[in-house]
Design an enzyme around this catalytic site. Structure first.
Site, PDB file in Angstrom:
ATOM      1  N   CYS A   7       1.162  -1.578  -0.071  1.00 12.46           N
ATOM      2  CA  CYS A   7      -0.089   0.182  -0.435  1.00 12.46           C
ATOM      3  C   CYS A   7       1.056   1.007  -0.190  1.00 12.46           C
ATOM      4  CB  CYS A   7      -1.053   0.225   1.362  1.00 12.46           C
ATOM      5  SG  CYS A   7       0.089  -0.113   3.492  1.00 12.46           S
ATOM      6  N   ASN A  10       2.412   1.380   4.377  1.00 13.72           N
ATOM      7  CA  ASN A  10       2.071   0.119   5.368  1.00 13.72           C
ATOM      8  C   ASN A  10       2.240   0.391   6.408  1.00 13.72           C
ATOM      9  OD1 ASN A  10       5.497  -1.659   5.724  1.00 13.72           O
ATOM     10  ND2 ASN A  10       3.098  -2.408   5.033  1.00 13.72           N
ATOM     11  N   CYS A  12      -1.329   0.597   7.318  1.00 10.62           N
ATOM     12  CA  CYS A  12      -2.817   0.229   7.455  1.00 10.62           C
ATOM     13  C   CYS A  12      -3.480  -0.379   6.552  1.00 10.62           C
ATOM     14  CB  CYS A  12      -3.868   1.852   7.097  1.00 10.62           C
ATOM     15  SG  CYS A  12      -3.418   3.249   8.362  1.00 10.62           S
ATOM     16  N   ARG A  13      -3.379  -0.708   5.835  1.00 14.58           N
ATOM     17  CA  ARG A  13      -4.121  -2.053   4.498  1.00 14.58           C
ATOM     18  C   ARG A  13      -3.181  -2.763   4.157  1.00 14.58           C
ATOM     19  NH1 ARG A  13      -4.699   2.076  -0.508  1.00 14.58           N
ATOM     20  NH2 ARG A  13      -3.109   3.505   0.685  1.00 14.58           N
ATOM     21  N   SER A  14      -2.195  -3.160   4.130  1.00 11.41           N
ATOM     22  CA  SER A  14      -0.864  -3.672   3.807  1.00 11.41           C
ATOM     23  C   SER A  14      -0.537  -4.333   5.360  1.00 11.41           C
ATOM     24  CB  SER A  14      -0.286  -3.659   2.474  1.00 11.41           C
ATOM     25  OG  SER A  14       0.708  -2.099   3.508  1.00 11.41           O
ATOM     26  N   ASP A 123      -7.660   3.795   0.841  1.00 13.46           N
ATOM     27  CA  ASP A 123      -7.046   4.289   1.500  1.00 13.46           C
ATOM     28  C   ASP A 123      -7.943   4.831   3.102  1.00 13.46           C
ATOM     29  OD1 ASP A 123      -5.435   5.461   3.338  1.00 13.46           O
ATOM     30  OD2 ASP A 123      -4.573   6.576   1.871  1.00 13.46           O
TER      31      ASP A 123
END
Ligand code: 4NP
Length: 154
Positions: A7, A10, A12-14, A123
């Protein structure tokens, strides 16, 4: 088999995808065969643990992200990983710009391959709690399908 989620930051999402997939691989008995990691296209948060909001939302569903530390994606990752999965189209564009001419990694959007109707994990950084729950919903569903695909490829 090695899988890298990418993401922007690195944090939050990934990291969420890393934690969820690792958990599901363990449940499927595939921890030894598949290695999972995550990285960001940006370097602002390198060395930091995942965002507290991502950690809390994940923890409520049984995923522990606390040991993770942010790192930035590198050209060498295209040789080291089999599958590099981007969270949104901007991440994918940045990865394509970094991708060397040679390298084994397959590069794609995580949701385009595994979920269906939406192809980006939005995001959540400037969102409220709902954004973090939505990220988890999308990632859990796509990870279930990814585990099935990985089983077929091992
Ligand atoms: P991520 O979220 O890409 O899912 O880790 C973000 C984290 C930090 C920032 C942007 C997105 N930031 O601008 O610092």
């Amino acid at each position: 088999m090695r899988v890298l989620f990418v993401c922007l930051g690195n944090i939050c999402r990934s990291p969420t995808a890393e934690g969820v997939l690792r958990h599901k691989l363990r449940e499927a008995g595939l921890s030894e065969q598949v290695e999972v990691a995550s990285a960001g296209t940006g370097d602002w948060h390198v060395g930091n643990p995942p965002d507290k909001r991502s950690q809390s939302a994940a923890k409520r569903r049984g995923y522990d992200l606390s040991a993770q530390r942010a790192q930035q994606v590198s050209r060498a990752d295209f040789a080291a990983y089999d599958l590099i999965l981007a969270m949104d189209n901007s991440n994918l564009r940045n990865l394509k710009a970094l991708q060397p001419a040679t390298g084994k990694a397959e590069l794609d959007l995580f949701l385009r391959r595994y979920a269906g109707e939406v192809d980006e994990v939005p995001d959540p950084y400037y969102d409220g709690e709902h954004g973090f729950e939505h990220v988890l919903d999308l990632i859990e569903r796509a990870s279930d399908l990814l585990v099935i695909e990985l089983k077929g490829r091992l």
